[in-house]
Scaffold this motif. Structure first.
Motif, PDB file in Angstrom:
ATOM      1  N   TYR A 190       0.869  -1.181   0.000  1.00 33.91           N
ATOM      2  CA  TYR A 190       0.000   0.000   0.000  1.00 33.91           C
ATOM      3  C   TYR A 190       0.904   1.228   0.000  1.00 33.91           C
ATOM      4  CZ  TYR A 190      -2.890   3.779   1.928  1.00 33.91           C
ATOM      5  OH  TYR A 190      -3.520   4.983   2.143  1.00 33.91           O
ATOM      6  N   GLY A 249      -2.557   3.888  -7.046  1.00 30.64           N
ATOM      7  CA  GLY A 249      -3.146   2.663  -7.550  1.00 30.64           C
ATOM      8  C   GLY A 249      -2.266   1.983  -8.580  1.00 30.64           C
ATOM      9  N   VAL A 306      -4.266  -1.771  -4.408  1.00 27.45           N
ATOM     10  CA  VAL A 306      -5.275  -0.910  -5.029  1.00 27.45           C
ATOM     11  C   VAL A 306      -5.388  -1.286  -6.507  1.00 27.45           C
ATOM     12  CG1 VAL A 306      -6.007   1.450  -5.479  1.00 27.45           C
ATOM     13  CG2 VAL A 306      -4.691   0.937  -3.418  1.00 27.45           C
ATOM     14  N   LEU A 355      -9.820   1.288  -9.788  1.00 30.12           N
ATOM     15  CA  LEU A 355     -10.100   2.399  -8.877  1.00 30.12           C
ATOM     16  C   LEU A 355      -9.457   3.704  -9.346  1.00 30.12           C
ATOM     17  CD1 LEU A 355      -9.901   0.834  -5.292  1.00 30.12           C
ATOM     18  CD2 LEU A 355     -11.897   1.223  -6.751  1.00 30.12           C
ATOM     19  N   GLN A 415      -9.012   8.247  -3.710  1.00 27.81           N
ATOM     20  CA  GLN A 415      -9.185   8.468  -2.280  1.00 27.81           C
ATOM     21  C   GLN A 415      -9.929   7.261  -1.733  1.00 27.81           C
ATOM     22  OE1 GLN A 415     -11.216  12.057  -1.119  1.00 27.81           O
ATOM     23  NE2 GLN A 415     -10.743  11.763   1.042  1.00 27.81           N
ATOM     24  N   LEU A 416      -9.328   6.596  -0.769  1.00 29.03           N
ATOM     25  CA  LEU A 416      -9.871   5.340  -0.274  1.00 29.03           C
ATOM     26  C   LEU A 416     -10.648   5.526   1.017  1.00 29.03           C
ATOM     27  CD1 LEU A 416      -6.712   3.070  -0.739  1.00 29.03           C
ATOM     28  CD2 LEU A 416      -8.652   3.300  -2.302  1.00 29.03           C
ATOM     29  N   ASN A 417     -11.618   4.669   1.225  1.00 26.95           N
ATOM     30  CA  ASN A 417     -12.187   4.505   2.555  1.00 26.95           C
ATOM     31  C   ASN A 417     -11.120   3.806   3.391  1.00 26.95           C
ATOM     32  OD1 ASN A 417     -13.487   3.350   4.835  1.00 26.95           O
ATOM     33  ND2 ASN A 417     -15.458   3.442   3.780  1.00 26.95           N
ATOM     34  N   PHE A 470     -10.993   0.148   3.594  1.00 26.66           N
ATOM     35  CA  PHE A 470     -10.496  -0.628   2.453  1.00 26.66           C
ATOM     36  C   PHE A 470      -9.095  -1.157   2.734  1.00 26.66           C
ATOM     37  CE2 PHE A 470      -7.928  -0.972  -1.344  1.00 26.66           C
ATOM     38  CZ  PHE A 470      -8.727  -1.649  -2.245  1.00 26.66           C
TER      39      PHE A 470
END
Length: 289
Positions: free
Chosen positions: A176, A187, A205, A209, A214-216, A219
């Motif tokens: 990540y 990503g 990612v 996407l 912008q991720l939660n 996730f």
């Protein structure tokens, strides 16, 4: 650094060799930009474009840059003309440039053109874009096409060498990469994601996407990466995020924390791609299973 072998600028063409005829360049708006002769006063308001001009051996043509352009060190002494998104139009006009290099996301291109300035809009987002933009910048500056291609080939060769030097176990590492704490991630379809893929790592990612989604935060918790790459400014906040203590990389301190200058090399899609890839490779090597 400019001293790195893949970034050593190709010898600049002598004035007598410069293209005397008019130059036309297709930019990222799909517009053909016309220059009566190679520009000698260039303003760049995107760090990756500033770095490209200098890596091509033409730093001396820059007369102004955006506030974030800080590499190589020589550009820090140049007048600053605001940010890439919100450039200072008056400051740019005062510098009397014969070419302004800007990103698609900048709001200033139409205004500058209305004031009679020549604007070339280029914004690399992938490895292929970096190669293409190097060629377009070289073309706009009246440089031989092979000068940009040689620069790209050096970068590409270094990426290949870095990948070949990593242990096979890197291919098991799920990564990540956090661009900032919103959190925005790099990503698989981003140029950072492309570098990670060339090095053999797996990106948590997926490409669907987008390049920098912008991720939660949940996730990332669910994905449970083996390794987290993050800027120094955002490291402390990882432990404060709900549920992130359960992530293997956080729990086992499998983190690579990049100083600001390192992060700049990583997040700018330009001639320092190989430098950024080296930082990624060093991180993967340290934390390989």
């Amino acid at each position: 650094m400019l001293g790195a072998p893949w970034l050593a600028p190709v010898q600049a063409a002598k004035p007598a060799q410069a293209q005397a005829q008019a130059i036309s360049v297709l930019d990222d708006r799909g517009r053909t930009v016309l220059l009566p002769q190679p520009p000698q006063r260039v303003v760049s308001v995107l760090p990756s474009l500033t770095e490209t001009v200098c890596a091509l051996g033409q730093c001396q043509r820059l007369v102004g840059v955006d506030r974030f352009s800080d590499w190589p060190a020589a550009v820090r002494a140049l007048p600053q003309v605001g940010g890439g998104i919100d450039p200072n139009i008056e400051a740019i006009v005062t510098l009397r440039p014969d070419l302004v290099l800007m990103a698609r996301s900048s709001r200033g291109s139409e205004r500058l053109e209305a004031l009679g300035l020549t604007v070339l809009v280029l914004e690399p987002q992938t490895h292929a874009d970096v190669r293409r933009v190097m060629g377009r910048v070289a073309q706009a500056l009246g440089l031989p096409a092979q000068q940009a291609e040689q620069l790209w080939q050096r970068i590409d060769a270094e990426l290949t060498a870095l990948a070949g030097a990593l242990p096979p176990s890197v291919r098991q590492t799920r990564v990540y990469f956090e661009v900032n704490r919103a959190p925005f991630a790099a990503g698989a379809s981003s140029f950072i994601g492309e570098s990670l893929a060339r090095l053999g790592a797996q990106n948590i990612v997926p490409p669907e996407l987008g390049p920098f989604p912008q991720l939660n935060p949940e996730f990332v918790v669910r994905a449970n990466p083996d390794l987290i790459m993050v800027g120094a400014r955002d490291r402390a906040s990882l432990h404060e995020r709900p549920g992130w203590g359960r992530i293997r990389a956080v729990r086992e301190q499998r983190l690579c924390v990049f100083a600001d200058a390192e992060l700049d090399a990583l997040v700018r899609p330009g001639p320092r791609l190989a430098e950024g890839a080296r930082l990624l490779a060093d991180c993967l090597r340290r934390h390989a299973p």
